[in-house]
Design an enzyme around this catalytic site. Sequence first.
Site, PDB file in Angstrom:
ATOM      1  N   ASN A   1      -0.290  24.068 -10.098  1.00 21.95           N
ATOM      2  CA  ASN A   1      -1.407  23.698  -9.217  1.00 21.95           C
ATOM      3  C   ASN A   1      -2.215  24.955  -8.942  1.00 21.95           C
ATOM      4  O   ASN A   1      -1.826  25.799  -8.137  1.00 21.95           O
ATOM      5  CB  ASN A   1      -0.867  23.100  -7.914  1.00 21.95           C
ATOM      6  CG  ASN A   1      -1.978  22.700  -6.963  1.00 21.95           C
ATOM      7  OD1 ASN A   1      -3.121  22.515  -7.376  1.00 21.95           O
ATOM      8  ND2 ASN A   1      -1.650  22.573  -5.683  1.00 21.95           N
TER       9      ASN A   1
ATOM     10  N   GLU B   1       7.293  19.095  -1.027  1.00 25.39           N
ATOM     11  CA  GLU B   1       6.820  20.448  -0.732  1.00 25.39           C
ATOM     12  C   GLU B   1       6.920  20.709   0.766  1.00 25.39           C
ATOM     13  O   GLU B   1       6.000  20.356   1.522  1.00 25.39           O
ATOM     14  CB  GLU B   1       5.370  20.611  -1.186  1.00 25.39           C
ATOM     15  CG  GLU B   1       5.155  20.549  -2.671  1.00 25.39           C
ATOM     16  CD  GLU B   1       3.775  21.058  -3.045  1.00 25.39           C
ATOM     17  OE1 GLU B   1       3.697  22.062  -3.756  1.00 25.39           O
ATOM     18  OE2 GLU B   1       2.782  20.480  -2.593  1.00 25.39           O
TER      19      GLU B   1
ATOM     20  N   GLY C   1       3.604  29.081  -0.353  1.00 25.52           N
ATOM     21  CA  GLY C   1       2.915  30.360  -0.329  1.00 25.52           C
ATOM     22  C   GLY C   1       3.463  31.373   0.654  1.00 25.52           C
ATOM     23  O   GLY C   1       2.829  32.396   0.915  1.00 25.52           O
TER      24      GLY C   1
ATOM     25  N   SER D   1       6.884  28.006  -3.220  1.00 20.64           N
ATOM     26  CA  SER D   1       7.285  29.344  -3.658  1.00 20.64           C
ATOM     27  C   SER D   1       8.282  29.306  -4.811  1.00 20.64           C
ATOM     28  O   SER D   1       9.205  30.126  -4.885  1.00 20.64           O
ATOM     29  CB  SER D   1       7.846  30.151  -2.476  1.00 20.64           C
ATOM     30  OG  SER D   1       6.872  30.314  -1.468  1.00 20.64           O
TER      31      SER D   1
ATOM     32  N   HIS E   1      -1.621  16.537  -1.002  1.00 23.17           N
ATOM     33  CA  HIS E   1      -1.137  17.919  -0.839  1.00 23.17           C
ATOM     34  C   HIS E   1      -1.306  18.370   0.603  1.00 23.17           C
ATOM     35  O   HIS E   1      -2.267  18.001   1.283  1.00 23.17           O
ATOM     36  CB  HIS E   1      -1.889  18.863  -1.780  1.00 23.17           C
ATOM     37  CG  HIS E   1      -1.223  20.193  -1.925  1.00 23.17           C
ATOM     38  ND1 HIS E   1      -1.362  21.189  -0.985  1.00 23.17           N
ATOM     39  CD2 HIS E   1      -0.393  20.680  -2.887  1.00 23.17           C
ATOM     40  CE1 HIS E   1      -0.658  22.245  -1.373  1.00 23.17           C
ATOM     41  NE2 HIS E   1      -0.052  21.964  -2.513  1.00 23.17           N
TER      42      HIS E   1
ATOM     43  N   GLU F   1      -2.291  20.964   1.935  1.00 24.22           N
ATOM     44  CA  GLU F   1      -3.517  21.677   2.265  1.00 24.22           C
ATOM     45  C   GLU F   1      -4.672  20.715   2.545  1.00 24.22           C
ATOM     46  O   GLU F   1      -5.663  21.105   3.170  1.00 24.22           O
ATOM     47  CB  GLU F   1      -3.855  22.657   1.134  1.00 24.22           C
ATOM     48  CG  GLU F   1      -2.894  23.833   1.103  1.00 24.22           C
ATOM     49  CD  GLU F   1      -2.825  24.552  -0.226  1.00 24.22           C
ATOM     50  OE1 GLU F   1      -1.988  25.455  -0.355  1.00 24.22           O
ATOM     51  OE2 GLU F   1      -3.589  24.198  -1.147  1.00 24.22           O
TER      52      GLU F   1
ATOM     53  N   LYS G   1      -5.056  25.350  -7.480  1.00 23.26           N
ATOM     54  CA  LYS G   1      -5.802  25.348  -6.218  1.00 23.26           C
ATOM     55  C   LYS G   1      -7.231  25.843  -6.472  1.00 23.26           C
ATOM     56  O   LYS G   1      -7.847  25.426  -7.452  1.00 23.26           O
ATOM     57  CB  LYS G   1      -5.050  26.145  -5.156  1.00 23.26           C
ATOM     58  CG  LYS G   1      -3.605  25.645  -4.991  1.00 23.26           C
ATOM     59  CD  LYS G   1      -2.868  26.291  -3.850  1.00 23.26           C
ATOM     60  CE  LYS G   1      -1.439  25.741  -3.794  1.00 23.26           C
ATOM     61  NZ  LYS G   1      -0.687  26.266  -2.632  1.00 23.26           N
TER      62      LYS G   1
END
Length: 309
Positions: free
Chosen positions: A63, A225, A231, A271, A151, A153, A65
């Site tokens: 991904n 996730e 991250g 991660s 996702h 985000e 991003k």
Amino acid sequence: GQAISRDHPHNTLSIMVLASKLAAAAVVGLTTVAAAASGASVAPFHGSLRLRGGGRKYFLAGNWKMNPGTLEEAKALASAVVKSAEGQSRDQDVCVCCPYPFLAPVAEICKGTKVSVGAEDVFTEEKGAFTGGVSISQLKSVGVKYVVVGHSERRHGNIASETDNTFHKKTRVVLDGGLEAIVCIGETKQEYEAQLCNAVCDVQIRKALAGVTKEEMARITIAYEPVWAIGTGLVATPEAAQAVHAHIRATLVSMYDQETADGVRIQYGGSVAPDNVNSLMACPDIDGALVGGASLLADKFDKIVNFSQ
């Protein structure tokens, strides 16, 4: 039988009510490894393993991003991923999910190779006065196979604050458009510390997949996730990740049946890196990875794609 609402991304009160009824299923004592901070590697998982069911193939997806910065960099990275995948004899699926401007040229590079292309999002409508929206037919026309839905985000305000109901609509749009959905789920740090992981995942799965048939589940991948691991350098231990994945599969059994649940691939994301991928992929209910930062570095993603069994 009580309906649980999580339309607001930070609303955990109703989940706590559900969790109190599902206490036996809650994740207790989930631990993490700050590998980036401590330098410690994740120990291999040597628990009691069952055979991976349903004929599931591993599925490694990058991904990207909002990366990389230019088309030339995107084409170079895609070419490197194609080379990595071609060198792998294992029967597995590899995908790169890239920003909209790069989809067509990256799809051209990946055409006829072992690498598929995914979009990072899709709009809920097919066409019309929706400035900035991208429809499923537009994605399909440039060679996209997979679409990331839900996702964190987009769920928790990095770029949007979308709801479970929106993600359900997007899942439906992807399936109706003939493509495959990577449906993301996972708990926040606050929910994790309150031991609400299983309850949160239950609600997110059931809302995203409402009305999805057994036959359509063949085009669904679940990506677990944990938000606190994305991250951050924090990674769920293989044992902890496997426990959540097993719970997700048990939820699918309750929604469908064992055969259907055994056929669904469940990725881990958060991660994922060359030093922990082998241990994670050794778990019987972890069927691949949705990789963020490491997918932007050709040498690191090569090691992930070519992990050791």
